[in-house]
Design a protein around this motif. Sequence first.
Motif, short mmCIF file in Angstrom:
data_model
loop_
_atom_site.label_atom_id
_atom_site.label_comp_id
_atom_site.label_asym_id
_atom_site.label_seq_id
_atom_site.Cartn_x
_atom_site.Cartn_y
_atom_site.Cartn_z
N LYS A 194 -7.40 -15.99 15.47
CA LYS A 194 -6.84 -17.15 15.84
C LYS A 194 -5.14 -16.98 16.13
CE LYS A 194 -9.96 -20.60 15.37
NZ LYS A 194 -10.56 -21.86 14.46
N THR A 195 -4.49 -16.39 14.87
CA THR A 195 -2.88 -16.64 14.65
C THR A 195 -2.80 -15.31 15.71
OG1 THR A 195 -3.33 -16.84 12.43
CG2 THR A 195 -1.24 -16.69 13.18
N LEU A 196 -3.25 -14.09 15.49
CA LEU A 196 -2.95 -12.97 16.61
C LEU A 196 -3.01 -13.67 17.38
CD1 LEU A 196 -4.44 -10.45 14.29
CD2 LEU A 196 -2.45 -10.86 14.61
N ASN A 197 -4.24 -13.48 18.27
CA ASN A 197 -4.41 -14.37 19.74
C ASN A 197 -3.29 -15.41 20.28
OD1 ASN A 197 -6.00 -13.49 20.91
ND2 ASN A 197 -7.51 -14.65 20.28
N GLU A 198 -2.92 -16.29 19.83
CA GLU A 198 -0.85 -17.13 19.55
C GLU A 198 -0.16 -15.97 19.50
OE1 GLU A 198 -2.53 -20.79 19.54
OE2 GLU A 198 -0.60 -21.56 19.31
N VAL A 199 -0.27 -15.42 19.09
CA VAL A 199 1.26 -15.36 18.83
C VAL A 199 1.27 -13.34 20.45
CG1 VAL A 199 2.56 -12.74 17.65
CG2 VAL A 199 1.49 -14.46 15.77
N GLN A 200 0.36 -13.06 20.24
CA GLN A 200 0.20 -12.47 21.49
C GLN A 200 0.57 -13.38 22.62
OE1 GLN A 200 -3.14 -10.38 22.31
NE2 GLN A 200 -2.68 -8.59 22.28
N THR A 201 -0.43 -14.24 22.65
CA THR A 201 -0.06 -14.92 24.13
C THR A 201 1.85 -15.36 24.89
OG1 THR A 201 -2.62 -15.07 23.65
CG2 THR A 201 -1.53 -16.32 25.59
N LEU A 202 1.79 -16.19 23.98
CA LEU A 202 3.60 -16.90 23.80
C LEU A 202 4.29 -15.53 23.89
CD1 LEU A 202 2.32 -19.15 21.01
CD2 LEU A 202 3.05 -20.04 23.41
N ALA A 203 4.02 -14.73 23.27
CA ALA A 203 4.89 -14.10 23.25
C ALA A 203 4.88 -12.78 24.26
CB ALA A 203 5.19 -12.93 22.29
#
Length: 390
Positions: free
Chosen positions: A35-44
Amino acid sequence: MLRENNNQLQDENLLDSFSEMETPFYFYDLKLLHKTLNEVQTLASNYDFDIHYAVKANSNDRILREIETFGFGVDCVSGNEIRAAINNGFSADKILFAGVGKSDNEIRYALSQQIKAFNCESIQEMEVINALAAENNQQVEIAIRINPNVDAKTHRYITTGLDENKFGVNQRDLPEVLDRLQTLKQLKLTGIHFHIGSQIVDLNVFKGLCLRVNEILQWFAEQQVNIQHINLGGGLGIDYQAPDSSAIPDFSAYFAIFNKFLNRNPEQSVHFELGRSIVGQCGSLISKVLYIKQSTNTTFAILDAGMTELLRPALYQSYHQIENLSSTGDINQYDVVGPICETTDCFGKSVKLPETRRGDFIALRSAGAYGEVMTSNYNLRDKNEAFYFE
Ligand code: LLP
């Protein structure tokens, strides 16, 4: 920000699985990591920012493999971190090599792997990389790590961007660096790099960093030096007080600050080297209570995990939430300590826990970053297999 209850440790079935494990061990919640990686990836990607995961935060093979599947690069600070990244699938062109003291062997190894770039911290280091690269007539991309003298307002042991810190090149020395680089024919300067500290919770600090970086970019432009990559390091803090309600750090606010205050031109790429904010909350150290010991005014809960498994409380007086996973009894107060022959081997004083007994499972939360990587075998301690929840 994720607000649902994320504590997988409350699942009773897990305790059955734990009873078959040797304690202490690290528990990793891979669902939360995803979930954390998804969030970082989407926002970045909204801002076209590039993420290089800082391997030093957690170099566990399984964790590295999960991170690799999200397409991030890595920031490594030793030859062995580069080796671990390569062994876990990261391609060499996504590997950056940073660190204030790279040995000749490490530099040779990084050169042999043709990694993307070196983040250099002194003129002497640039000379050594140049000489070693010349042996095979290799061209090497470098970034200069610049010490911007910006206060990260964090624990002084993990502050890295002040003049008094050993890291990076001081701004006043940049003209000399550029002069010297003219003669170092194997090196091609493509980037500048900053990292001012870790566990930064005051986001205004990053605004201050952007303003200083803007001045420095302006200076490079005036020197007609083309900077292609701006690497702003890591540092985003996590909420150690609330591992469940703040399981995922506020990446949105973090990236928005850089988007707003950094003056980059469209050809310049922007990189971050996040460590703690990616892996911090997905890990817990699981331990068993060995003994309960009553002294004059204190009840000690003596765990089978100590500063050898989680050094942060002893080294930085840092707080990790402590939970008894086995008991629902009345609340008592305990000094929760480890078995190591050091008084500083203490995870928390006067910790309120349900009545705690020998054999109870205890979780030390928010230990995914700088936990397992900082273990030692002081007292010849065993190292046990980790548990991965998926
Ligand atoms: N880039 C560089 C150059 C670094 O030195 C560090 C961390 C990072 C990136 C990643 O920073 P993060 O996003 O994790 O804050 N052992 C200490 C933390 C030391 C951090 C060292 N450098 C602790 O347990 O708090």
